[in-house]
Design a protein around this motif. Sequence first.
Motif, short mmCIF file in Angstrom:
data_model
loop_
_atom_site.label_atom_id
_atom_site.label_comp_id
_atom_site.label_asym_id
_atom_site.label_seq_id
_atom_site.Cartn_x
_atom_site.Cartn_y
_atom_site.Cartn_z
N ARG A 107 0.84 -1.21 0.00
CA ARG A 107 0.00 0.00 0.00
C ARG A 107 0.87 1.26 0.00
NH1 ARG A 107 -3.84 0.47 4.49
NH2 ARG A 107 -4.74 2.11 3.20
N ILE A 108 1.97 1.25 0.74
CA ILE A 108 2.88 2.40 0.72
C ILE A 108 3.45 2.58 -0.67
CG2 ILE A 108 5.14 3.28 1.47
CD1 ILE A 108 4.63 2.14 4.22
N ILE A 109 3.96 1.50 -1.24
CA ILE A 109 4.56 1.57 -2.58
C ILE A 109 3.54 2.06 -3.60
CG2 ILE A 109 5.54 0.17 -4.45
CD1 ILE A 109 6.79 -1.60 -2.15
N LYS A 110 2.34 1.53 -3.53
CA LYS A 110 1.28 1.92 -4.46
C LYS A 110 0.92 3.40 -4.29
CE LYS A 110 -3.28 0.42 -6.05
NZ LYS A 110 -4.33 -0.60 -5.92
N THR A 111 0.78 3.83 -3.06
CA THR A 111 0.46 5.22 -2.78
C THR A 111 1.51 6.16 -3.36
OG1 THR A 111 -0.66 4.63 -0.71
CG2 THR A 111 0.08 6.91 -0.91
N ILE A 112 2.75 5.88 -3.05
CA ILE A 112 3.83 6.76 -3.49
C ILE A 112 4.00 6.70 -5.00
CG2 ILE A 112 6.29 7.30 -3.28
CD1 ILE A 112 6.08 6.28 -0.34
N TYR A 113 3.78 5.54 -5.58
CA TYR A 113 3.85 5.42 -7.04
C TYR A 113 2.81 6.34 -7.69
CZ TYR A 113 3.52 3.58 -11.74
OH TYR A 113 3.49 3.47 -13.12
N ARG A 115 1.42 8.97 -6.33
CA ARG A 115 1.83 10.36 -6.05
C ARG A 115 2.94 10.80 -7.00
NH1 ARG A 115 1.17 13.53 -1.98
NH2 ARG A 115 3.39 13.88 -1.64
N MET A 116 3.90 9.89 -7.27
CA MET A 116 4.98 10.21 -8.21
C MET A 116 4.43 10.50 -9.59
SD MET A 116 8.31 7.78 -7.52
CE MET A 116 7.46 6.22 -7.74
N GLN A 117 3.52 9.66 -10.04
CA GLN A 117 2.94 9.85 -11.38
C GLN A 117 2.21 11.19 -11.48
OE1 GLN A 117 3.67 7.75 -13.94
NE2 GLN A 117 4.95 6.83 -12.38
N ALA A 118 1.46 11.52 -10.43
CA ALA A 118 0.72 12.79 -10.42
C ALA A 118 1.69 13.98 -10.42
CB ALA A 118 -0.20 12.86 -9.21
N ARG A 119 2.73 13.90 -9.63
CA ARG A 119 3.70 15.00 -9.55
C ARG A 119 4.45 15.16 -10.88
NH1 ARG A 119 4.50 17.43 -4.74
NH2 ARG A 119 6.60 18.10 -5.29
N ILE A 120 4.82 14.06 -11.49
CA ILE A 120 5.51 14.12 -12.78
C ILE A 120 4.61 14.76 -13.83
CG2 ILE A 120 6.39 12.69 -14.70
CD1 ILE A 120 7.51 10.78 -12.49
#
Length: 173
Positions: A107-113, A115-120
């Motif tokens: 869940r942490i990995i999925k969340t941050i992934y 978030r990374m996609q949105a920020r990029i």
Amino acid sequence: MFQKNDYVIYGSNGVCRIQEIGPLDIPGIPQERIYYTLVPYYKKDSQIFTPVDSSKNVMRPLIQKACILQLLDEIPDLEPIWVKDEKQRETQYKETLRKCDCRELIRIIKTIYFRMQARIAEGKKITASDEKYFHLAEEHLYGEFAFILGIERDQVRDFITEKVKSAEKLQTI
């Protein structure tokens, strides 16, 4: 109680083998207290001593291969951890890491992934906090998965990606 030569997850140290169980022959340490002597699988030159009756760090059996495969099938349905406040999110990440629970690490990995996609997409970089917890979660999860699956840690991400893609293809058929 675990047995000598059992493999366990021990807190942030990940996969460890129980080398010995018994009192420690160290001056000042009570001889009536029983300790596990643990050897981290990925850091064989170190040892950890922890009382058998301690609950300070999570110590649990390794996940079974069948559970890993089932968990990978569940990834698309696992809810990310959505906490807007940066400090609260970091606190949530820390608490989740301390649990040493594979589902929660995913869940942490999925969340941050996400978030990374949105920020990029917004032309921004990943935050230092997200990057730190992404790598910590991967390190904890991939170490255990690699050990159980009999593959190298650097192969686990591709293994997971392939399994998730295969599961998604089956859902569309």
